[in-house]
Design a protein around this motif. Structure first.
Motif, PDB file in Angstrom:
ATOM      1  N   THR A  39     -17.309  37.002 -68.883  1.00  0.00           N
ATOM      2  CA  THR A  39     -16.392  36.398 -69.850  1.00  0.00           C
ATOM      3  C   THR A  39     -15.440  35.410 -69.173  1.00  0.00           C
ATOM      4  N   ILE A  40     -15.362  35.433 -67.848  1.00  0.00           N
ATOM      5  CA  ILE A  40     -14.443  34.497 -67.169  1.00  0.00           C
ATOM      6  C   ILE A  40     -14.865  33.060 -67.460  1.00  0.00           C
ATOM      7  N   VAL A  41     -16.153  32.786 -67.333  1.00  0.00           N
ATOM      8  CA  VAL A  41     -16.629  31.431 -67.598  1.00  0.00           C
ATOM      9  C   VAL A  41     -16.757  31.184 -69.098  1.00  0.00           C
ATOM     10  N   SER A  42     -17.328  32.145 -69.822  1.00  0.00           N
ATOM     11  CA  SER A  42     -17.650  31.884 -71.239  1.00  0.00           C
ATOM     12  C   SER A  42     -16.423  31.915 -72.146  1.00  0.00           C
ATOM     13  N   SER A  56     -15.375  23.414 -65.097  1.00  0.00           N
ATOM     14  CA  SER A  56     -16.614  23.956 -64.551  1.00  0.00           C
ATOM     15  C   SER A  56     -16.331  25.156 -63.663  1.00  0.00           C
ATOM     16  N   ALA A  57     -17.104  26.195 -63.860  1.00  0.00           N
ATOM     17  CA  ALA A  57     -17.048  27.354 -62.974  1.00  0.00           C
ATOM     18  C   ALA A  57     -18.369  28.104 -63.072  1.00  0.00           C
ATOM     19  N   GLN A  78     -10.050  27.401 -59.688  1.00  0.00           N
ATOM     20  CA  GLN A  78     -10.349  28.431 -58.679  1.00  0.00           C
ATOM     21  C   GLN A  78      -9.286  29.537 -58.733  1.00  0.00           C
ATOM     22  N   ASP A  79      -8.015  29.154 -58.791  1.00  0.00           N
ATOM     23  CA  ASP A  79      -6.928  30.137 -58.873  1.00  0.00           C
ATOM     24  C   ASP A  79      -7.064  30.992 -60.132  1.00  0.00           C
ATOM     25  N   ARG A  80      -7.392  30.344 -61.245  1.00  0.00           N
ATOM     26  CA  ARG A  80      -7.480  31.071 -62.518  1.00  0.00           C
ATOM     27  C   ARG A  80      -8.646  32.062 -62.517  1.00  0.00           C
ATOM     28  N   VAL A  81      -9.788  31.637 -61.929  1.00  0.00           N
ATOM     29  CA  VAL A  81     -10.942  32.542 -61.867  1.00  0.00           C
ATOM     30  C   VAL A  81     -10.600  33.767 -61.031  1.00  0.00           C
ATOM     31  N   GLN A  82      -9.945  33.537 -59.907  1.00  0.00           N
ATOM     32  CA  GLN A  82      -9.596  34.670 -59.040  1.00  0.00           C
ATOM     33  C   GLN A  82      -8.637  35.631 -59.755  1.00  0.00           C
TER      34      GLN A  82
END
Ligand SMILES: [Zn+2]
Ligand SMILES: [Zn+2]
Length: 390
Positions: A220-223, A231-232, A266-270
């Motif tokens: 769900t992080i990307v979607s 992009s991730a 990148q920060d948000r995904v982490q």
């Protein structure tokens, strides 16, 4: 067709010889001793002072001609841990399990060719540092050189890199301003439940069920949390847990990789990954430990230096053969660490002869020797443009 670059015939021949010699004797991260010897020997014969030992096997040569700006040109020395195939190559790897599958042999030869030309003709005012770095593949030799003082010892106003692209036709270049390659991170998630009998799950905490929910939740992080125009990539690539049919294991380990094209994303995904791990742990009463490891940052080309790279390439092949609008690549490149310290630009040089060319990291890949003169000429053109004779 592009104008044939003005690299003398003896330098062309030397580049082919260096390239094939290095190809036949591949060495991997921080063990490029023979390769560094070949490079250092060639540079010494050109009359250039050399420095060795940055990141163990790094070589830097300096060519100073009068007063002026300074630039650093970078090539990579290392091969890959993979078996080469293709017995038709006379210079096939003589090292079992090692191969120049990314063309760093060619990158090294092209920078040596440029050094030979520039040392002979000195068509500039200023200082050129030729940087040969170890361990680009996985090990971050570029980062180690920077940490060990590359730019303190060899001050440069800007730094430039180049990579061959077999998917791009020979005689073309490609580049973009801003992010050119992805930020590469890896992660390991350890789920600790409470081991129990497979017939009595109520007596334990099922680490396999918790890990399964994590795999789904991470998607769900990307979607659901990343904008459609951002992009991730989040990929779980390993699940380890359990030994037999009737035991619910105490621990499951997940591993995977994250790619992004922007430091903020990148920060948000982490952060999202950390939140999902904590939330899933709380839901089930398990412990979930996230180890998020930042790898190579993105290669981010600065605008002024990108324009310089485009102009240098266009002076050789014409503006229409320099694509300035390519999309960023999801692959990664440790030249990024040099670009974090200095402005600069990383350009793709076309190496393709046709659709059947093997891509880089393919066991049948072989650097295209036909592009050696153009690659060397690009470095020369860049120097002439950035360090002009007053
Ligand atoms: Zn590679
Ligand atoms: Zn490479």
């Amino acid at each position: 067709m592009y104008r044939d670059p003005e690299i003398a015939e003896d330098i062309r021949q030397s580049m082919v010889a260096w390239r094939r010699d290095i190809h036949a004797n591949p060495e991997t991260a921080f063990e490029e001793h023979r390769t560094a010897n070949v490079v250092a020997h060639a540079l010494t014969l050109m009359g250039l002072p050399i420095h060795r030992g940055l990141a163990t096997t790094g070589v830097v040569a300096t060519l100073k001609h009068g007063e002026g700006p300074s630039i650093a040109l970078r090539a990579d020395l290392d091969a890959l841990n993979m078996q080469e195939l293709g017995s038709h190559k006379p210079h096939i790897s003589t090292c079992q399990g090692k191969m120049h599958g990314c063309g760093h042999d060619g990158h090294t030869a092209m920078l040596l060719g440029a050094a030979a030309h520039l040392a002979r003709h000195k068509p500039f005012r200023g200082t050129v540092h030729f940087v040969f770095q170890p361990g680009e593949e996985n090990e971050g030799g570029g980062r180690v050189m920077v940490e060990e003082g590359l730019f303190e010892q060899f001050p440069a106003d800007a730094v430039y890199g180049m990579h061959n692209f077999p998917g791009l036709p020979r005689g073309r270049f490609a580049i973009r301003t801003g992010t050119m390659t992805a930020y590469l991170d890896t992660f390991e998630i350890t789920v600790t439940g409470k081991g129990s009998h497979g017939a009595m799950p109520e007596t334990g905490i099922d680490s396999i069920v918790v890990a399964s929910q994590l795999v789904n939740a991470l998607q769900t992080i990307v979607s659901r949390r990343t904008g459609a125009t951002d992009s991730a990539v989040v990929s779980v690539t390993q699940i380890h847990g359990g030994d037999t049919w009737n035991v619910i294991p105490e621990e499951v380990v997940l591993r995977g990789t994250v790619r992004t094209l922007d430091a903020g994303i990148q920060d948000r995904v982490q952060a999202a990954m950390q939140q999902i791990c904590e939330g899933t742990a709380a839901t089930h009463g398990a412990r979930v430990a996230l180890n998020y490891m930042r790898g190579y940052p993105g290669v981010v080309n600065t605008p002024k230096e990108t324009a310089a790279a485009v102009a240098a390439a266009a002076s050789l092949v014409g503006e229409d053969k320099v694509d300035t609008g390519i999309p960023p690549a999801m692959g990664s490149e440790d030249f990024a660490f040099m670009l974090q310290k200095r402005p600069g630009a990383y350009i793709a040089i076309g190496a393709g002869e046709g659709p059947s060319d093997p891509p880089v990291h393919n066991p049948y890949y072989d650097f295209n020797d036909n592009i050696l003169p153009l690659g060397a000429a690009y470095w020369v053109a860049l120097v002439k443009q950035q360090l002009p004779v007053a």
